[in-house]
Each structure stands twice: as structure tokens, then as C-alpha cells.
Enzyme design. Structure first.
Site, short mmCIF file in Angstrom:
data_model
loop_
_atom_site.label_atom_id
_atom_site.label_comp_id
_atom_site.label_asym_id
_atom_site.label_seq_id
_atom_site.Cartn_x
_atom_site.Cartn_y
_atom_site.Cartn_z
N HIS A 23 26.08 37.95 -54.17
CA HIS A 23 25.29 37.06 -55.36
C HIS A 23 25.75 35.95 -55.41
O HIS A 23 25.02 34.90 -55.71
CB HIS A 23 25.60 38.06 -56.63
CG HIS A 23 24.50 38.86 -56.62
ND1 HIS A 23 24.74 40.22 -57.32
CD2 HIS A 23 22.98 39.10 -56.32
CE1 HIS A 23 23.68 41.05 -57.39
NE2 HIS A 23 22.54 40.28 -56.79
N ASN A 53 18.10 27.89 -29.05
CA ASN A 53 19.00 29.06 -29.04
C ASN A 53 19.27 29.80 -27.67
O ASN A 53 20.40 30.23 -27.45
CB ASN A 53 18.38 30.09 -30.22
CG ASN A 53 17.88 29.56 -31.61
OD1 ASN A 53 18.74 28.23 -31.71
ND2 ASN A 53 17.01 30.05 -31.99
N ARG A 86 24.26 35.14 -27.92
CA ARG A 86 24.02 34.35 -29.07
C ARG A 86 24.36 35.05 -30.19
O ARG A 86 24.45 34.64 -31.11
CB ARG A 86 22.45 33.87 -29.17
CG ARG A 86 21.49 34.84 -29.30
CD ARG A 86 20.04 34.40 -28.78
NE ARG A 86 19.40 34.11 -30.21
CZ ARG A 86 18.24 33.70 -30.40
NH1 ARG A 86 17.41 33.73 -29.30
NH2 ARG A 86 17.58 33.45 -31.53
N CYS A 109 12.53 23.70 -31.05
CA CYS A 109 12.07 24.75 -32.27
C CYS A 109 13.27 25.44 -32.43
O CYS A 109 13.11 26.63 -33.11
CB CYS A 109 10.77 25.41 -31.71
SG CYS A 109 10.88 26.23 -30.56
C1 PEP Z 1 15.28 29.71 -29.09
O1 PEP Z 1 15.67 30.64 -28.22
O2 PEP Z 1 15.75 28.77 -29.47
C2 PEP Z 1 13.95 30.11 -30.05
C3 PEP Z 1 13.30 29.32 -30.85
O3 PEP Z 1 13.24 31.37 -29.97
P1 PEP Z 1 14.14 32.77 -30.62
O4 PEP Z 1 15.09 32.22 -31.37
O5 PEP Z 1 13.10 33.15 -31.63
O6 PEP Z 1 14.47 33.39 -29.61
MG MG Z 2 14.17 32.28 -27.70
#
Ligand code: PEP
Ligand code: MG
Length: 569
Positions: free
Chosen positions: A203, A450, A461, A498
């Protein structure tokens, strides 16, 4: 006279300049004297005499009246608060009037236990249960003990415990903060919060985030920092500095305040100080999140993770259902860019309706666009639905986990047959290395940092042990991004990012210098990215990009970027 010996931890934690580490949950700088919440009431001693049988009825009603008074006050505060603060206070009021808890205490009182002891024993019974359940339930233990303390104070006729109202700016240091403490905080006076316990979903974290108060939780050595000493909280770095150098600390606080004001004032569109347009877009997962994103200063959607919209489905949504879902997202940004990614199912995001093989290493297995190998129609049905939803709006479509130019070719053909603009994600190093060939097949690419980082560094990851490897500032990853940026420039085609890297304002500037033309991130990170970009020129971004490419580790890369952006080019 004997003076209790201070532990060495206490000595160390209270030493001027000591930096204590925890988990940063709300970025920002808070610098002010430390305030500690008022003492909680002492717990009633065990082994007290039984309440005589003829007084137990009165004792039971004394307890239920105290609990009702506490619940009533919390409910009253909930009705005066808004948003998460109101929800948190209402939830705590719910605990104070929870039938099972009241009954557990009442039962003890009727067998002779004094009201205070019964409240404490019933609380521990439920705290044990919540702790065993783990996760979010375990984090409610603090809330329950807070209710107990309020009821004990009420029974003793004392004021409710908690955070005193300060008359000057402070940073709040506590073992843990009860929701009812945090929900009433005034951000003009509480400049930062650090707690010894708690996690990112506690919280304390939820309320601090809502109030925008810099916050660090899980600072294990916090107990030794005395009240009254000046403390600097860095919510981005997750650190608490005890008695920092006053001049340097005041300067950092001032810079942070200026940066926060610039972020609050930033309304887009994304561009560098010298006018290079870099669209700042949102990552979303369904219609609701897309409509919420439209309230932020973003210019469209750079990544719609369609698989997340279907995580709870056991059967594949029909083309009509999918069409409705995609239309809801497209409608949130009429006339603006919307990039829809086809299902990235598998690995950490398995879908129940996809026939995922049993794999030893699913991150390297049949995930993303590869699921169409065994079931081509799962992809074509999705493309049909996107085409129907976007008949008048030209959404862009991209495939995840593309590894070869051939895969990009096949995907682009399916899109073009349906009048859709095709692109692919670059998240496999092979695709980055052959970016020219991939870009020859499609109209745009978007770099998923990512996964690109995970695969470039051979580091899962999801692993917290490997967090220093799965850092997108790793120069090897930045070099791969440079290959893609250069290929995009040569082809004259857009190159977006992204992944999480796009949410880091400093890294965003480097990405632009590496040739990236749009940035898509969590909507609440967009303003900080846009504001930072608006303060630097394209030449500075390029200088920062050149500088990071000469480094060999993330720390030097960050320092090199910061230095390059601060020098005039
Ligand atoms: C990524 O791998 O950076 C990505 C945007 O895809 P996701 O995080 O959905 O695997
Ligand atoms: Mg990805």
C-alpha cells in the site's frame, strides 16, 4: 547507569554520507529532515487474569464499540479521499469490521480474555493465515496490525497512532506504513518516503505512486537512521542517503524539481529541441488501456500486445470477437498511428488456446510468429480481424520474434493481401544483424529491446539474479540497435523502439541518436521521455550515441550519454 549499546548497523546507518539501498518504487528526489511515525501502542502483556464471567458481556461490547469507532473513522476518511487513497482507506475500514476477525476476538473475550489481548490474538491468528497465503495477502498483514493498534488505542482512550501532521517539509522513514497512514499524506509536506519493509505492490508504494511522492521500500538498514537528521531519498536509484553534503543535495533536489515541472508541462508532440519529430507512443493491451492512454500526451499506439487481451481465454476468440477488440483500441486514437502486434504467445506468455509444445527452453522455442508454423490459420484469422477492424483507419501490423528475412517476407505477403501495412519486430539478434534484408521486405520495424537484450546477452529477462546482464544499456545491445537504425536510415523506413528502453528518458535520447524514429512506452512514462527529448538537439543525441558505442559496460554507457547530452554540439 547503563546505556543500551547501539548495534554496529545502527552506527553505520546513522553515519553522515551513508547510502542505504532498497527498491525504488516512485522516482524523484526528496531531501528534508527525517520524520518517524508516532509510537504504536504497546501490545497487552500475556498471562493477565481472566475477566470475571459477569463482566465479559460488557468487555465484548467495549471491544465491538472500539472496532466500530475505528471502522467508522476510516470510512469517513475514505469518503473524503479520492482514487487509490479512498480505496485503501475503505479496504482498511473493511478489515476493522471484518466479521471473521470480530468473531475471533469476541470468542476469546467470552472465554475470559481482556479485550486488548483478544484483539491482539485474533490479529495474529489472521496474520499467520495471510502470511502463509503469501503474495498480496501477505502484504495485508501490515494493514491488519494497523487496525489492531487503532483499536488498542481506542480501548485505552488514547489518540489514534500514526503519522503526525508535520509543520515543515520532511521525509518519512518507517518500518512499514499502514494504508491509513499513507492515505492522508500531504505531498507538499512529505517530500519522500522510505520503509524498511514492504514491496512494490504494498500500500505504501500504491499511495506514494498516486501522490507522486518519491519512495523507496525494502531498505533493510533503515532502522538505524535517527529522526531529525537530513536525508535524501532517490526513488529512481532506490537509495536513501543519510546526512548528504547539504549543498550537493539541495542542488539535486532543485534539479529534480525543475525536471518534474518540465515533465508536468510537457504535452507533446515528441520532438528534439531543434525540431526533429520523434513520435512518443503508448504500449497498450486492450481497449480500456488504450482509452486510458489517450488521456496522456501520446501520439498514438506503438505496441498493442494482442496476446495480453486474450490471456484468460480458453478458446480462440472468433474473428468477430477479435474485430471488436481491435476496433476498441483503434477507436481510442482516431486518425492517429496504431501499431498492432500479432499474437506473441509462448514462453512467459502462453495462451490456453494455442497448442504450445512441451519445451525444455520455451524462450527459444515455438513462440511469437512461430506458432503459425503448426497452425497457420491462427495468424490469418487474426489478420482478417485486424483488416476488418481497420478498414478505414490503416492500422500498422507487426509480427513478433522474426528471425529471418524470409519470415518477414511471408508475413508481409499475408498483410499486403489484406491491404494492411506490414512491419516486424526486431528482437532476435539475427534479425538485427540482417536488418537491411529484413527492412527490404516490410514497411517498418520496431525494436523489442526486452527480448533483444535477453537474446543478445543470453540472460533470461525474468531472472533477477541476471539483472545487470538484462540491462538495455549493455553496449552490445546498443550496437545491435545501431545496425537497425542505420539500416532504417538507408532504406528511408521508420524504426521504432517499443521495449522498456523507450521508457528511460536518457536512453531514449541515445536511441534517437542511433537512428530510431519513434518511441513507444508505458503511457505514464511518456511525458518524462518527451520532456527530456525536447531539451536536447539531434546533434547531441548523435553525440550521445557515438559516445555509448565506445563503452564496454552499462555504467560507462550511461555516464558517457549524460556527459554528451550536457555538452553543446
Ligand atoms: C520486447 O521484447 O521488447 C517487447 C516489446 O515485446 P514483449 O515485452 O511483449 O516481449
Ligand atoms: Mg518481445
Amino acid at each position: 547507569m547503563s546505556i543500551p549499546a547501539a548495534s554496529s548497523l545502527t552506527d553505520q546507518a546513522g553515519t553522515p554520507g551513508t547510502v542505504l539501498s532498497g527498491a525504488g518504487v516512485v522516482p524523484g528526489i526528496g531531501y528534508a529532515p527525517a520524520l518517524r511515525p508516532g509510537e504504536r501502542p504497546a501490545l497487552p502483556a500475556d498471562g493477565v487474569a481472566d475477566v470475571p464471567a459477569d463482566l465479559r458481556e460488557d468487555e465484548a461490547s467495549r471491544f465491538s464499540l472500539a472496532a466500530a469507532a475505528v471502522a467508522g473513522r476510516l470510512r469517513e476518511r475514505a469518503s473524503q479521499a479520492t482514487g487509490a487513497a479512498s480505496e485503501v482507506l475503505a479496504a482498511t475500514a473493511g478489515l476493522a469490521s471484518d466479521k471473521a476477525w470480530l468473531k475471533a476476538a469476541d470468542k476469546r473475550i467470552r472465554s475470559g480474555m481482556p479485550a486488548g489481548n483478544a484483539a491482539a490474538a485474533a490479529t495474529e491468528q489472521f496474520a499467520d493465515m495471510f502470511t502463509k497465503l503469501g503474495g498480496l495477502m501477505a502484504e495485508r498483514v501490515t494493514d491488519l496490525r494497523d487496525v489492531r493498534d487503532r483499536v488498542l488505542a481506542e480501548l485505552a482512550g488514547r489518540p489514534e497512532p500514526g503519522v503526525p501532521q508535520p509543520d515543515h517539509p520532511v521525509v518519512l522513514l518507517a518500518d512499514d506504513l499502514a494504508p491509513a497512514d499513507t492515505a492522508g499524506l500531504d505531498p507538499a509536506l512529505i517530500l519522500g518516503i522510505a520503509t524498511r519493509l514492504g514491496g512494490p505492490t504494498s500500500h505504501t508504494a500504491i499511495i506514494a505512486r498516486q501522490l507522486g511522492i518519491p519512495c523507496v521500500v525494502a531498505v533493510s538498514d533503515l532502522g538505524g537512521v535517527p529522526a531529525g537528521v537530513p536525508v535524501l531519498i532517490d526513488g529512481a536509484a532506490g537509495t536513501v542517503t543519510v546526512e548528504p553534503d547539504p549543498e550537493a543535495a539541495a542542488q539535486r533536489a532543485e534539479e529534480a524539481a525543475t525536471a518534474a515541472a518540465a515533465v508536468a508541462d510537457w504535452h507533446g508532440p515528441g520532438r528534439t529541441a531543434d525540431g526533429r519529430a520523434v513520435a512518443v507512443l503508448a504500449n497498450v493491451q486492450d481497449g480500456a488501456s488504450a482509452h486510458a492512454a489517450a488521456e496522456r500526451p501520446v501520439e498514438g499506439i506503438g505496441l498493442f500486445r494482442t496476446e495480453l487481451a486474450f490471456l484468460d481465454r480458453t478458446d480462440e476468440p472468433s474473428v468477430a470477437e477479435q474485430t471488436d477488440m481491435y476496433r476498441a483500441v483503434i477507436d481510442a486514437f482516431p486518425g492517429q498511428k496504431v501499431v498492432i502486434r500479432t499474437l506473441d504467445a509462448g514462453s512467459d506468455k502462453p495462451l490456453k488456446f494455442v497448442d504450445h509444445p512441451d519445451e525444455a527452453n520455451p524462450a527459444l522455442g515455438v513462440r511469437g510468429v512461430r506458432i503459425a508454423q503448426g497452425d497457420p490459420e491462427i495468424l490469418t484469422r487474426q489478420l482478417d480481424a485486424i483488416a476488418a477492424a481497420g478498414a478505414t483507419s490503416d492500422p500498422w501490423v507487426m509480427a513478433p520474434m522474426i528471425a529471418t528475412a524470409g519470415e518477414a517476407h511471408d508475413f508481409a505477403a499475408l498483410c499486403r493481401e489484406r491491404g494492411l501495412t506490414p512491419g516486424v519486430m526486431i528482437e532476435v539478434p539475427a534479425a538485427a544483424l540482417l536488418a537491411d534484408a529484413v527492412l527490404a521486405e516490410v514497411d517498418f520495424v520496431s525494436i523489442g529491446t526486452n527480448d533483444l537484450t535477453q537474446y543478445a546477452m543470453a540472460a533470461d529477462r525474468m531472472s533477477s539474479e541476471l539483472a545487470s546482464l538484462t540491462d538495455p544499456w549493455q553496449p552490445a545491445v546498443l550496437r545491435l540497435i545501431k545496425l537497425v537504425g542505420d539500416a532504417g536510415t538507408r532504406a528511408g523506413k521508420p524504426v521504432g523502439v517499443c521495449g522498456e528502453a523507450a521508457a528511460d528518458p536518457l536512453l531514449a535520447c541515445v536511441l534517437v541518436g542511433l537512428g530510431v524514429t519513434s518511441l513507444s512506452c508505458a503511457p505514464n512514462a511518456a511525458a518524462a521521455v518527451g520532456a527530456r527529448l525536447s531539451g536536447v538537439t539531434l546533434a547531441q543525441c548523435r553525440a550521445a550515441a557515438d559516445a555509448v558505442l565506445t563503452t564496454a559496460d552499462p555504467r560507462s554507457a550511461r555516464a558517457a550519454a549524460e556527459a554528451a547530452l550536457q555538452s553543446a554540439v
